[in-house]
Design a protein around this motif. Sequence first.
Motif, PDB file in Angstrom:
ATOM      1  N   ASN A   1       0.844  -1.190   0.000  1.00 55.25           N
ATOM      2  CA  ASN A   1       0.000   0.000   0.000  1.00 55.25           C
ATOM      3  C   ASN A   1       0.885   1.249   0.000  1.00 55.25           C
ATOM      4  O   ASN A   1       0.732   2.121   0.839  1.00 55.25           O
ATOM      5  CB  ASN A   1      -0.929  -0.026   1.220  1.00 55.25           C
ATOM      6  N   PHE A   2       1.804   1.286  -0.951  1.00 55.32           N
ATOM      7  CA  PHE A   2       2.792   2.365  -0.989  1.00 55.32           C
ATOM      8  C   PHE A   2       2.116   3.732  -1.111  1.00 55.32           C
ATOM      9  O   PHE A   2       2.476   4.679  -0.411  1.00 55.32           O
ATOM     10  CB  PHE A   2       3.782   2.137  -2.137  1.00 55.32           C
TER      11      PHE A   2
ATOM     12  N   GLY B   1       0.596   8.845   1.428  1.00 60.45           N
ATOM     13  CA  GLY B   1      -0.473   9.741   1.847  1.00 60.45           C
ATOM     14  C   GLY B   1      -0.437  10.008   3.347  1.00 60.45           C
ATOM     15  O   GLY B   1      -0.634  11.141   3.791  1.00 60.45           O
ATOM     16  N   GLN B   2      -0.165   8.968   4.122  1.00 55.82           N
ATOM     17  CA  GLN B   2      -0.060   9.153   5.568  1.00 55.82           C
ATOM     18  C   GLN B   2       1.155  10.018   5.908  1.00 55.82           C
ATOM     19  O   GLN B   2       1.081  10.893   6.773  1.00 55.82           O
ATOM     20  CB  GLN B   2       0.046   7.809   6.274  1.00 55.82           C
ATOM     21  N   ALA B   3       2.267   9.798   5.223  1.00 55.85           N
ATOM     22  CA  ALA B   3       3.469  10.597   5.475  1.00 55.85           C
ATOM     23  C   ALA B   3       3.252  12.058   5.090  1.00 55.85           C
ATOM     24  O   ALA B   3       3.830  12.953   5.709  1.00 55.85           O
ATOM     25  CB  ALA B   3       4.660  10.012   4.713  1.00 55.85           C
TER      26      ALA B   3
ATOM     27  N   THR C   1       4.455  15.492  -1.615  1.00 56.41           N
ATOM     28  CA  THR C   1       4.601  14.098  -2.048  1.00 56.41           C
ATOM     29  C   THR C   1       6.060  13.651  -2.122  1.00 56.41           C
ATOM     30  O   THR C   1       6.387  12.539  -1.710  1.00 56.41           O
ATOM     31  CB  THR C   1       3.920  13.888  -3.412  1.00 56.41           C
ATOM     32  N   GLY C   2       6.948  14.473  -2.640  1.00 54.22           N
ATOM     33  CA  GLY C   2       8.359  14.081  -2.771  1.00 54.22           C
ATOM     34  C   GLY C   2       9.000  13.719  -1.439  1.00 54.22           C
ATOM     35  O   GLY C   2       9.506  12.596  -1.276  1.00 54.22           O
ATOM     36  N   PRO C   3       8.988  14.634  -0.475  1.00 55.39           N
ATOM     37  CA  PRO C   3       9.564  14.301   0.828  1.00 55.39           C
ATOM     38  C   PRO C   3       8.825  13.154   1.530  1.00 55.39           C
ATOM     39  O   PRO C   3       9.444  12.358   2.234  1.00 55.39           O
ATOM     40  CB  PRO C   3       9.425  15.601   1.630  1.00 55.39           C
ATOM     41  N   ALA C   4       7.522  13.054   1.331  1.00 55.09           N
ATOM     42  CA  ALA C   4       6.760  11.958   1.939  1.00 55.09           C
ATOM     43  C   ALA C   4       7.221  10.615   1.371  1.00 55.09           C
ATOM     44  O   ALA C   4       7.370   9.635   2.110  1.00 55.09           O
ATOM     45  CB  ALA C   4       5.270  12.154   1.701  1.00 55.09           C
TER      46      ALA C   4
ATOM     47  N   VAL D   1      10.199   9.961   0.155  1.00 56.97           N
ATOM     48  CA  VAL D   1      11.528   9.717   0.717  1.00 56.97           C
ATOM     49  C   VAL D   1      11.399   9.177   2.145  1.00 56.97           C
ATOM     50  O   VAL D   1      12.099   8.230   2.526  1.00 56.97           O
ATOM     51  CB  VAL D   1      12.400  10.995   0.670  1.00 56.97           C
ATOM     52  N   LEU D   2      10.499   9.757   2.935  1.00 50.05           N
ATOM     53  CA  LEU D   2      10.290   9.277   4.306  1.00 50.05           C
ATOM     54  C   LEU D   2       9.853   7.814   4.327  1.00 50.05           C
ATOM     55  O   LEU D   2      10.333   7.030   5.147  1.00 50.05           O
ATOM     56  CB  LEU D   2       9.244  10.129   5.023  1.00 50.05           C
ATOM     57  N   ILE D   3       8.957   7.443   3.433  1.00 54.02           N
ATOM     58  CA  ILE D   3       8.480   6.060   3.390  1.00 54.02           C
ATOM     59  C   ILE D   3       9.612   5.126   2.967  1.00 54.02           C
ATOM     60  O   ILE D   3       9.771   4.037   3.532  1.00 54.02           O
ATOM     61  CB  ILE D   3       7.257   5.924   2.465  1.00 54.02           C
ATOM     62  N   LEU D   4      10.416   5.537   2.008  1.00 47.56           N
ATOM     63  CA  LEU D   4      11.545   4.697   1.581  1.00 47.56           C
ATOM     64  C   LEU D   4      12.567   4.541   2.709  1.00 47.56           C
ATOM     65  O   LEU D   4      13.110   3.448   2.912  1.00 47.56           O
ATOM     66  CB  LEU D   4      12.191   5.271   0.322  1.00 47.56           C
TER      67      LEU D   4
END
Length: 156
Positions: free
Chosen positions: A31-32, A37-39, A46-49, A51-54
Amino acid sequence: MASFSIAVAFGVRLLLVLLFLPFSALDKILNFRGAVGQARQAVHSTGPATVLILIGLFVEIVMSLGILTGIADRFAAFVLAGYCGVTALLWKQFWKPGDFWSGGKGRELFWDFWKNLALAGGFLLVTFGTGASTVATFFSDPFASSNPYSISETAR
């Protein structure tokens, strides 16, 4: 008895990381878009979010494997303790909804916040051990293994 001791040591470590590997990491992978979306709630872009998820995926997978294998396990636990603390502060802000006393979202986040901090405490036990003298040992060589699966004659 040695194999039982090793199994217990592995089992305890597995319970500690089970939330992250496989569950949270797999959820982020499957559910990437939802994870990003949560980040975005914390970083609003979206870009920094992404990166945070990765980074989160890397931490959850690699650090969990470090704890399970005993390879740089104290450092891995230290990183996961920080990860739990940051996650609590960024995504479990129980004070924001303003509905704590009425049993709303704030109350739910309150328990999640403290669960994250308690989990961080468990990781800090792996990092530092249970005695004050082990803190200096960690900082003198943070990437050393704690050798969690070795059996010594003095450990009886």
